[in-house]
Design a protein around this motif. Structure first.
Motif, short mmCIF file in Angstrom:
data_model
loop_
_atom_site.label_atom_id
_atom_site.label_comp_id
_atom_site.label_asym_id
_atom_site.label_seq_id
_atom_site.Cartn_x
_atom_site.Cartn_y
_atom_site.Cartn_z
N ALA A 262 0.68 -1.33 -0.02
CA ALA A 262 -0.15 -0.05 0.03
C ALA A 262 0.99 1.11 -0.03
O ALA A 262 0.76 2.19 -0.78
N ASN A 263 1.85 1.41 0.83
CA ASN A 263 2.96 2.37 1.04
C ASN A 263 3.56 2.57 -0.34
O ASN A 263 3.61 3.67 -0.68
N ALA B 5 4.26 4.01 6.89
CA ALA B 5 2.94 3.43 6.80
C ALA B 5 2.59 2.53 8.22
O ALA B 5 3.53 1.94 8.63
N GLU C 155 -7.08 -1.51 8.97
CA GLU C 155 -6.61 -0.13 8.85
C GLU C 155 -5.06 -0.18 8.33
O GLU C 155 -4.27 -0.82 8.85
N ILE C 156 -4.88 0.74 7.49
CA ILE C 156 -3.82 1.20 6.99
C ILE C 156 -3.56 2.83 6.97
O ILE C 156 -4.28 3.32 6.30
N THR C 157 -2.73 3.22 7.67
CA THR C 157 -2.54 4.58 7.78
C THR C 157 -1.09 5.13 7.12
O THR C 157 0.18 4.52 7.33
N GLU D 91 -3.77 8.68 -3.69
CA GLU D 91 -4.01 7.52 -2.75
C GLU D 91 -5.67 7.11 -3.51
O GLU D 91 -5.89 5.98 -3.19
N THR E 54 -4.48 -0.17 -2.82
CA THR E 54 -5.44 0.33 -1.81
C THR E 54 -6.90 0.08 -2.23
O THR E 54 -7.73 -0.27 -1.79
N THR F 123 -9.41 -3.24 3.29
CA THR F 123 -8.99 -2.51 4.63
C THR F 123 -9.31 -1.02 4.38
O THR F 123 -9.10 -0.37 3.48
N ILE G 178 -8.37 2.62 4.57
CA ILE G 178 -6.80 3.33 4.24
C ILE G 178 -7.25 4.79 4.76
O ILE G 178 -8.17 5.66 4.46
#
Length: 150
Positions: free
Chosen positions: A56-57, A82, A97-99, A123, A129, A134, A136
């Motif tokens: 994702a990152n 991330a 969750e992914i931040t 994004e 993503t 998940t 994001i």
């Protein structure tokens, strides 16, 4: 560009809770293991959970780079941190969750707003993503590069 692309990855179990990922078209392999939070997990080795967050990152970065180039945004530096949250949801473990916390350093004050818009656009258009269920969260930080670096 074709509508479908395929990415092949091989996995060889090395013993215990570790294995090695490879691809015929890539130079490097990646050692993977059960993370230490799980029974018989191994510390210090990439886990599937780390790889998912990394995907994702890195997708955010590559998507941003393409959008920034097309939008002619000049910038000095891009870094990103991330965090993925692993928890039980409905009795099953998942990365819920992914931040993503990109830090973008621009060269001109007038590019700060544009840079922020392009990060959110990246994004929203990241194919990784978009492929996940998940949640994001994007928390960008835009910095201005000083012309008087010390």
């Amino acid at each position: 560009m074709e509508n479908a692309h395929y990415y092949e990855v091989g996995l060889h179990w090395d013993g215990g809770r570790t294995g090695t990922l490879s691809s015929q078209i890539l130079n490097d392999t990646i050692e993977v293991a059960t993370p230490p939070e799980f029974d018989k997990g191994v510390a210090g080795i990439w886990s599937p959970e780390h790889l998912l967050v990394a995907a994702a990152n890195s997708c955010l970065m590559t998507t941003f780079l393409a959008i920034a180039e097309k939008s002619r945004l000049d910038f000095f530096e891009f870094t990103s941190h991330a965090t993925g949250k692993l928890e039980q949801v409905d009795g099953k473990y998942m990365i819920s969750e992914i931040t993503l916390r990109p830090v973008l350093t621009v060269l001109k004050d007038e590019d700060v707003d544009k840079a922020s818009r392009l990060l959110f656009k990246a994004e929203a258009n990241c194919l990784i993503t978009e492929s996940l269920k998940t949640h994001i969260t994007l928390e960008p930080s835009i910095r201005l590069q000083s012309i008087y670096a010390e």
